[in-house]
Design a protein around this motif. Structure first.
Motif: not given
Length: 556
Positions: A301, A306-307, A297, A421
């Protein structure tokens, strides 16, 4: 601008001496580069052009008949003008000068009162130096302004507007097809500026160097690097229309063209670096080798992903790659160019959606993507946006749009299952690739994108179609009807397809009007005899159906 002969004659120091122009009035607006004082007649060899010559004319008084040859020598040397001081009774010199000046092209001026030549040279040289200093300062301002625009990677419109402001005239940027990419009007309406643009532009030849050409005398500069010129900047009006210094306008136009070329190269390089970085990360995510979700992540990012709560794997497969047998274009780089264009369209489309994504080429003819979405409800809308971008401008990708069979899609989109995920979504890239490849084999395409539920058994058979065991199975199951088809009895293969497609319901086939009931039953009996199987047996029908699908996929 450099002072002109007319402006110098208007100086108080000369105006007080009552100057009179004897001839060459058409040259009064010639710029003066320097002031030269001389008392010899053979001065032409000492001049380099643009000088205003001051003399007391005492040598002419000795030989008035040499006045004409003296003036001609100055004209040959490119002098800007001649001022002769005639004080006292010097009628012979005046008469000779008047006669010679009648056919002169440079201004010939006499003054009848004493003039301090040193004062004239001091004032004029100060004006020239001041003008040169002003040009240097303006050049510095132009350089600084466009350097800032280069460092900021300013957009095209901003660069064009800056050029128009500095020149004080309208500026237009067009491509090699004479289409306007950007423009900035200056005290002129858009209608007047761009009226009948393509025709006017095509009649204006492209000069080898920055300059004016064409019937409207457009000032123009090439935009691009060496042999990679991709457009030109144009000031579509004569210099008299905006009263600008032509040399300064040329400098601004060339500097603007350089900025546009640099920004385009920098933008391309930046996109290329971004594509390479995303491709490296996407491959790393598909084969994590100890990579944790947190690290994945963090790396994603840094590249703009974006998460989010949900991640969707997608694969865009070029139609040239349908069947898994690449049809290479004539240009070996054309496929890479298509992939880059697709990536740029997808990136632009995502700006109008709620999602962010990692996207990169995963193999020749295939672009992989991991789409991050904040909510499940946004999946369909975002997929429609991406499908529209892949289809290109003008394509209708709404859910109720009718497929255009005459225009097959350039890219076939396979969609994997939504995951919670990032790493799980990356692992789903292979599933999305399988769906995209399988969807390419469907007889009735037309969907903007495909899921596993759209390809099902056909998708499996598409992957296995080259397996010799599958080919042997097909031949074993259908050998009799395939032989009949080869002998011109194709109705049995068609009848088998219709029968299996109806789920083995003979009554439904008869009601459809395909054949009368007695004829249908007779032909089905003949088909059973030909195949040597019981068509009422469910397992037999399943086996035949699988074999028939594999045969149809193999022969599409």
């Amino acid at each position: 601008m450099l002072p002109t002969v007319r402006a110098i004659l208007g100086l108080p120091v000369l105006r007080a001496a009552a100057p009179k122009v004897l001839g060459g009035t058409t040259g009064l607006d010639a710029p003066v580069r320097w002031v030269h004082v001389s008392e010899i007649l053979d001065v032409g060899n000492l001049l380099s052009g643009g000088e205003l010559v001051l003399t007391t004319g005492l040598e002419l008084e000795k030989s008035p008949e040499e006045s004409a040859s003296f003036i001609r020598s100055l004209e040959a040397a490119g002098a800007a003008g001649l001022i002769v001081e005639l004080v006292g009774q010097r009628q012979r010199s005046r008469t000779a000068l008047e006669k010679a000046a009648r056919t002169a092209t440079l201004p010939v001026v006499v003054v009848e009162h004493r003039v301090r030549f040193v004062q004239v040279t001091e004032i004029v040289h100060r004006m020239i130096v001041a003008e040169q200093l002003e040009r240097v300062e303006r050049a510095r301002d132009v350089h600084e302004a466009f350097t800032v625009l280069s460092l900021e990677s300013a957009d095209t419109q901003r660069v064009v507007e800056q050029a128009a402001t500095m020149i004080g005239a309208s500026v237009v940027l067009e491509d090699l097809s004479h289409l306007v990419l950007a423009y900035a009007g200056h005290h002129v309406s858009t209608t007047d500026l761009l009226d009948d643009w393509e025709r006017r532009s095509r009649t204006t030849p492209f000069p080898a160097h920055t300059g004016r050409s064409g019937p409207e005398r457009w000032l123009q500069a090439a935009v691009g690097v060496r042999q990679q010129v991709w457009g030109r900047l144009v000031v579509p009006m004569p210099s008299a229309a905006f009263g600008a210094d032509e040399d300064m306008a040329i400098m601004v136009l060339e500097r603007a063209a350089q900025t546009l070329a640099i920004n385009r190269l920098a933008d391309r390089d930046q996109r290329e670096l971004s594509h390479h970085a995303q491709a490296g990360l996407l491959n790393a995510l598909r084969q994590p080798r100890g990579l944790s979700e947190a690290e994945a992540l963090a790396r994603a990012g840094s590249l703009g992903l974006k998460r989010s709560s949900y991640y969707v794997p997608l694969v865009f497969r070029t139609a040239l790659q349908a069947w898994g047998s690449p049809v290479l274009p004539a240009d070996p780089f054309a496929g890479q160019q298509d992939e880059r264009e697709l990536l740029e369209r997808l990136a632009k489309a995502l700006k109008s959606s709620a999602g962010t994504a990692l996207a990169a080429s995963i193999q020749s003819g295939s672009v992989g993507m991991i789409l991050a979405l904040p909510a499940r409800q946004q999946e369909e809308a975002t997929l429609q946006i991406l499908a529209g971008a892949a289809a290109g401008p003008g394509a209708d990708t709404t859910p109720n749009a009718q497929p255009n069979s005459a225009a097959p899609p350039a890219w076939i989109i396979g969609v994997g299952r939504m995951k919670a995920t990032l790493l799980e979504a990356a692992a789903g890239i292979d599933e999305a690739a399988h769906v995209a490849e399988s969807a390419a084999t469907l007889r009735e395409a037309g969907k903007p994108y495909y899921r596993a539920t759209d390809v099902r058994l056909r998708g499996l058979l598409a992957l296995l179609r080259k397996d010799p065991r599958v080919q042997q199975f097909v031949e074993s199951e259908l050998s009799a009807v395939l032989q009949a088809d080869a002998e011109g009895k194709g109705e049995y293969l068609e009848l088998l397809g219709l029968y299996l497609g109806s789920g083995g319901n003979k009554a439904a086939m008869a009601r459809s009007g395909y054949l009368s009931r007695p004829t249908l039953y007779a032909r089905l009996a003949k088909l059973e005899e030909l195949l040597a199987v019981d068509l009422d047996d469910a397992e037999s029908r399943t086996s035949l159906h699988v074999a028939l699908l594999a045969h149809l996929i193999r022969g599409q």
